[in-house]
Design a protein around this motif. Sequence first.
Motif, PDB file in Angstrom:
ATOM      1  N   SER A 129      52.326  13.890 -15.903  1.00 40.65           N
ATOM      2  CA  SER A 129      52.770  12.608 -15.351  1.00 40.65           C
ATOM      3  C   SER A 129      53.899  12.851 -14.361  1.00 40.65           C
ATOM      4  O   SER A 129      54.631  13.843 -14.463  1.00 40.65           O
ATOM      5  CB  SER A 129      53.243  11.683 -16.475  1.00 40.65           C
ATOM      6  OG  SER A 129      54.304  12.273 -17.190  1.00 40.65           O
ATOM      7  N   TYR A 130      54.008  11.950 -13.406  1.00 38.39           N
ATOM      8  CA  TYR A 130      55.012  12.090 -12.369  1.00 38.39           C
ATOM      9  C   TYR A 130      55.629  10.728 -12.080  1.00 38.39           C
ATOM     10  O   TYR A 130      54.933   9.713 -12.062  1.00 38.39           O
ATOM     11  CB  TYR A 130      54.373  12.623 -11.057  1.00 38.39           C
ATOM     12  CG  TYR A 130      53.969  14.070 -11.157  1.00 38.39           C
ATOM     13  CD1 TYR A 130      52.733  14.419 -11.687  1.00 38.39           C
ATOM     14  CD2 TYR A 130      54.832  15.087 -10.749  1.00 38.39           C
ATOM     15  CE1 TYR A 130      52.362  15.747 -11.800  1.00 38.39           C
ATOM     16  CE2 TYR A 130      54.460  16.418 -10.859  1.00 38.39           C
ATOM     17  CZ  TYR A 130      53.229  16.736 -11.387  1.00 38.39           C
ATOM     18  OH  TYR A 130      52.872  18.059 -11.512  1.00 38.39           O
ATOM     19  N   GLU A 131      56.920  10.744 -11.877  1.00 39.47           N
ATOM     20  CA  GLU A 131      57.591   9.537 -11.413  1.00 39.47           C
ATOM     21  C   GLU A 131      57.335   9.394  -9.921  1.00 39.47           C
ATOM     22  O   GLU A 131      57.182  10.385  -9.213  1.00 39.47           O
ATOM     23  CB  GLU A 131      59.105   9.646 -11.671  1.00 39.47           C
ATOM     24  CG  GLU A 131      59.451   9.705 -13.144  1.00 39.47           C
ATOM     25  CD  GLU A 131      60.959   9.777 -13.372  1.00 39.47           C
ATOM     26  OE1 GLU A 131      61.372  10.511 -14.290  1.00 39.47           O
ATOM     27  OE2 GLU A 131      61.710   9.108 -12.651  1.00 39.47           O
ATOM     28  N   ALA A 132      57.300   8.159  -9.476  1.00 40.28           N
ATOM     29  CA  ALA A 132      56.988   7.951  -8.058  1.00 40.28           C
ATOM     30  C   ALA A 132      57.579   6.642  -7.547  1.00 40.28           C
ATOM     31  O   ALA A 132      57.860   5.719  -8.331  1.00 40.28           O
ATOM     32  CB  ALA A 132      55.468   7.939  -7.844  1.00 40.28           C
ATOM     33  N   GLY A 138      56.917   7.216  -0.464  1.00 39.91           N
ATOM     34  CA  GLY A 138      56.230   8.503  -0.498  1.00 39.91           C
ATOM     35  C   GLY A 138      56.652   9.394  -1.645  1.00 39.91           C
ATOM     36  O   GLY A 138      56.060  10.448  -1.868  1.00 39.91           O
ATOM     37  N   ASP A 139      57.664   8.997  -2.407  1.00 41.83           N
ATOM     38  CA  ASP A 139      58.158   9.842  -3.496  1.00 41.83           C
ATOM     39  C   ASP A 139      57.072   9.982  -4.567  1.00 41.83           C
ATOM     40  O   ASP A 139      56.553   8.992  -5.064  1.00 41.83           O
ATOM     41  CB  ASP A 139      59.415   9.235  -4.136  1.00 41.83           C
ATOM     42  CG  ASP A 139      60.538   9.067  -3.120  1.00 41.83           C
ATOM     43  OD1 ASP A 139      61.358   8.145  -3.297  1.00 41.83           O
ATOM     44  OD2 ASP A 139      60.574   9.848  -2.148  1.00 41.83           O
ATOM     45  N   GLY A 140      56.791  11.206  -4.929  1.00 40.44           N
ATOM     46  CA  GLY A 140      55.841  11.483  -6.013  1.00 40.44           C
ATOM     47  C   GLY A 140      54.376  11.401  -5.627  1.00 40.44           C
ATOM     48  O   GLY A 140      53.501  11.734  -6.431  1.00 40.44           O
ATOM     49  N   VAL A 141      54.097  10.980  -4.417  1.00 32.94           N
ATOM     50  CA  VAL A 141      52.681  10.766  -4.037  1.00 32.94           C
ATOM     51  C   VAL A 141      51.929  12.093  -3.971  1.00 32.94           C
ATOM     52  O   VAL A 141      50.879  12.270  -4.607  1.00 32.94           O
ATOM     53  CB  VAL A 141      52.595  10.026  -2.681  1.00 32.94           C
ATOM     54  CG1 VAL A 141      51.172  10.053  -2.123  1.00 32.94           C
ATOM     55  CG2 VAL A 141      53.082   8.589  -2.823  1.00 32.94           C
ATOM     56  N   PHE A 142      52.472  13.023  -3.219  1.00 32.06           N
ATOM     57  CA  PHE A 142      51.760  14.300  -3.079  1.00 32.06           C
ATOM     58  C   PHE A 142      51.864  15.153  -4.337  1.00 32.06           C
ATOM     59  O   PHE A 142      50.943  15.924  -4.633  1.00 32.06           O
ATOM     60  CB  PHE A 142      52.263  15.066  -1.852  1.00 32.06           C
ATOM     61  CG  PHE A 142      51.585  14.641  -0.575  1.00 32.06           C
ATOM     62  CD1 PHE A 142      52.211  13.809   0.328  1.00 32.06           C
ATOM     63  CD2 PHE A 142      50.294  15.061  -0.301  1.00 32.06           C
ATOM     64  CE1 PHE A 142      51.573  13.404   1.490  1.00 32.06           C
ATOM     65  CE2 PHE A 142      49.640  14.662   0.866  1.00 32.06           C
ATOM     66  CZ  PHE A 142      50.282  13.827   1.767  1.00 32.06           C
ATOM     67  N   GLU A 143      52.956  15.001  -5.057  1.00 32.45           N
ATOM     68  CA  GLU A 143      53.077  15.765  -6.307  1.00 32.45           C
ATOM     69  C   GLU A 143      51.935  15.382  -7.264  1.00 32.45           C
ATOM     70  O   GLU A 143      51.310  16.234  -7.885  1.00 32.45           O
ATOM     71  CB  GLU A 143      54.440  15.485  -6.958  1.00 32.45           C
ATOM     72  CG  GLU A 143      55.622  16.144  -6.260  1.00 32.45           C
ATOM     73  CD  GLU A 143      56.127  15.379  -5.037  1.00 32.45           C
ATOM     74  OE1 GLU A 143      55.489  14.364  -4.641  1.00 32.45           O
ATOM     75  OE2 GLU A 143      57.147  15.783  -4.471  1.00 32.45           O
ATOM     76  N   THR A 144      51.700  14.088  -7.365  1.00 31.09           N
ATOM     77  CA  THR A 144      50.627  13.592  -8.240  1.00 31.09           C
ATOM     78  C   THR A 144      49.270  14.088  -7.759  1.00 31.09           C
ATOM     79  O   THR A 144      48.446  14.565  -8.547  1.00 31.09           O
ATOM     80  CB  THR A 144      50.597  12.049  -8.249  1.00 31.09           C
ATOM     81  OG1 THR A 144      51.911  11.530  -8.342  1.00 31.09           O
ATOM     82  CG2 THR A 144      49.766  11.522  -9.400  1.00 31.09           C
ATOM     83  N   LEU A 187      43.133  14.165 -15.506  1.00 30.50           N
ATOM     84  CA  LEU A 187      43.800  12.861 -15.426  1.00 30.50           C
ATOM     85  C   LEU A 187      45.298  13.083 -15.283  1.00 30.50           C
ATOM     86  O   LEU A 187      45.890  13.877 -16.018  1.00 30.50           O
ATOM     87  CB  LEU A 187      43.510  12.062 -16.714  1.00 30.50           C
ATOM     88  CG  LEU A 187      44.331  10.805 -17.012  1.00 30.50           C
ATOM     89  CD1 LEU A 187      44.120   9.743 -15.952  1.00 30.50           C
ATOM     90  CD2 LEU A 187      43.989  10.266 -18.392  1.00 30.50           C
ATOM     91  N   VAL A 188      45.895  12.396 -14.333  1.00 29.98           N
ATOM     92  CA  VAL A 188      47.346  12.479 -14.131  1.00 29.98           C
ATOM     93  C   VAL A 188      47.879  11.052 -14.081  1.00 29.98           C
ATOM     94  O   VAL A 188      47.274  10.178 -13.451  1.00 29.98           O
ATOM     95  CB  VAL A 188      47.673  13.226 -12.813  1.00 29.98           C
ATOM     96  CG1 VAL A 188      49.169  13.210 -12.538  1.00 29.98           C
ATOM     97  CG2 VAL A 188      47.168  14.659 -12.875  1.00 29.98           C
ATOM     98  N   PHE A 242      46.067   7.644 -12.666  1.00 29.89           N
ATOM     99  CA  PHE A 242      46.365   6.302 -13.139  1.00 29.89           C
ATOM    100  C   PHE A 242      47.733   5.911 -12.599  1.00 29.89           C
ATOM    101  O   PHE A 242      48.749   6.493 -12.962  1.00 29.89           O
ATOM    102  CB  PHE A 242      46.353   6.221 -14.670  1.00 29.89           C
ATOM    103  CG  PHE A 242      46.464   4.806 -15.165  1.00 29.89           C
ATOM    104  CD1 PHE A 242      47.707   4.243 -15.447  1.00 29.89           C
ATOM    105  CD2 PHE A 242      45.334   4.015 -15.307  1.00 29.89           C
ATOM    106  CE1 PHE A 242      47.811   2.928 -15.873  1.00 29.89           C
ATOM    107  CE2 PHE A 242      45.428   2.698 -15.723  1.00 29.89           C
ATOM    108  CZ  PHE A 242      46.678   2.151 -16.002  1.00 29.89           C
ATOM    109  N   VAL A 243      47.729   4.926 -11.714  1.00 32.80           N
ATOM    110  CA  VAL A 243      48.978   4.478 -11.104  1.00 32.80           C
ATOM    111  C   VAL A 243      49.505   3.300 -11.933  1.00 32.80           C
ATOM    112  O   VAL A 243      48.948   2.184 -11.868  1.00 32.80           O
ATOM    113  CB  VAL A 243      48.756   4.053  -9.636  1.00 32.80           C
ATOM    114  CG1 VAL A 243      50.055   3.589  -9.005  1.00 32.80           C
ATOM    115  CG2 VAL A 243      48.153   5.214  -8.833  1.00 32.80           C
TER     116      VAL A 243
END
Lengths: 161, 195
Positions: B165-168, B173-179, B136-137, B101-102
Motif C-alpha cells: 500500500s502507498y500513501e498518495a 502526483g504524490d504516490g501515483v508512480f510509486e503505486t 493488488l496494490v 484500489f484507490v
Amino acid sequence: MSVEKTLLEHFSKIDFPIPDKGLTLLAISAEGQVLAQMGEEKKSNELQSLGALLAGVWQASEALKDFMSDEQEKDDLKLNFQNAHSGYLLLPPSEKNPKIIFAFIFENQTNPGKIKHIAGKIRDHFNSIEILKKENGEKEEFLFKNITEDEVDKLFSFAGI
Amino acid sequence: MSFVNHNKKEVNCKIVYYGPGLGGKTTNIQYVYKKTSGDNKGNMIKLNTENERTLFFDFLPLELGEIRGYKTRFHLYTVPGQVFYEASRKLILRAVDGLIFVADSQLEKMEANIESLDGLEKNLTEQGYDISKIPLVFQWNKRDLPNVTPCEDLEKRLNKWGSPSYEAAAINGDGVFETLKEVSKLVLMNLKGGL
C-alpha cells in the motif's frame, strides 16, 4: 507459428481482396489486444486505443444482449456504426474462436455492401477453423523469474522515480 | 489476461484502477499521462459524462521499454466509481492482470471504500478470480486533505490481504508512480508465457 502470422495467412486465403486503402480489418482479442491487421495499416498507438474501444463496445453490446428474450436472434447479431460511406462493423466471435472479434474500419467506400460481403466471407472462414488453440508444451512457467528492483526502476526511469 | 507475443518479444498487461466514485482513479492516470513522454504513451481515452465523471472507462496505453528483451506495454483502465455503474465495472475487470484500489482517505468516505471493495471482490469471484491471487496494490489517496482516516485504520479495515500500500495525493502526483510501479512489478513477476 504466432497468432498474428496464423491470422494473416488465413486472411490471405479469403477469396476476396482487401484493399490497402480505405479499409482496415482487425482481429481483436476479447481483452482488447489487436492480434493482427490487414488492409490500410493503423499506427501502433492508434491500434491500442482501437482495440480497447472496440472490445469495450463489443463487451457492452454482449451485456445488452442479455436483455433480449429471443435466444436465436441473439446469436446472429452484428454491430454497425456507419453512414453511407464510412464506419465500423464488428463481427461476433464464432464458436470455434470465442475469444476473437473481427472489426472492419472503412472510410470513403463507394460500396459499403462490399464490406458486408467480405465480412460474411471472413465469418464463414473462421467458423470452420480454430486459431487460439493450446500448443504442445505451452509455456506455463513464469516468464520473468526474480525480477530485480533495478529492472523495474529502469522501466519507470522516465518518471524520475 | 496478459498477452505475450514471443515472436515479436512483447508483453501486454492490463491494469485496472478500482475504487469509490470521486476517489482519484481518473486523476491517477491523468497524472501518468501528463508525466509520460510522447514515445512512451498512446492517446488517453476518456469516456465520461458532461461533468467529467467516468461513464464507461478511461484508457491509457503505456509502453515502458524493455525487460529482458521483451517490450512491455501496460494498458491502464479506470472503472466508473458511481454505484449505479456496476455492470460497466464488471466488463472492465475482465482479463485483468493487476489491480490498484484507490481508496478515498477522507473520514466520511470509509463506507464508500468498503462498499467498493466488497463489489470488487464479488465481481472478481463471479468471473472466477481469487482476489488473493491477483497482483493488488492499495493506494490511500487524498492524504493532503484535512480530516483523513489514519493509514493504520485504512489498512485494518480494507487491506485484508496484506497487499502493498502507498500513501498518495494524486492531485499533486504524490504516490501515483510509486503505486503503479509496484503493481507493474507484481504483474511482471506473475506473468506466465502465453501465445
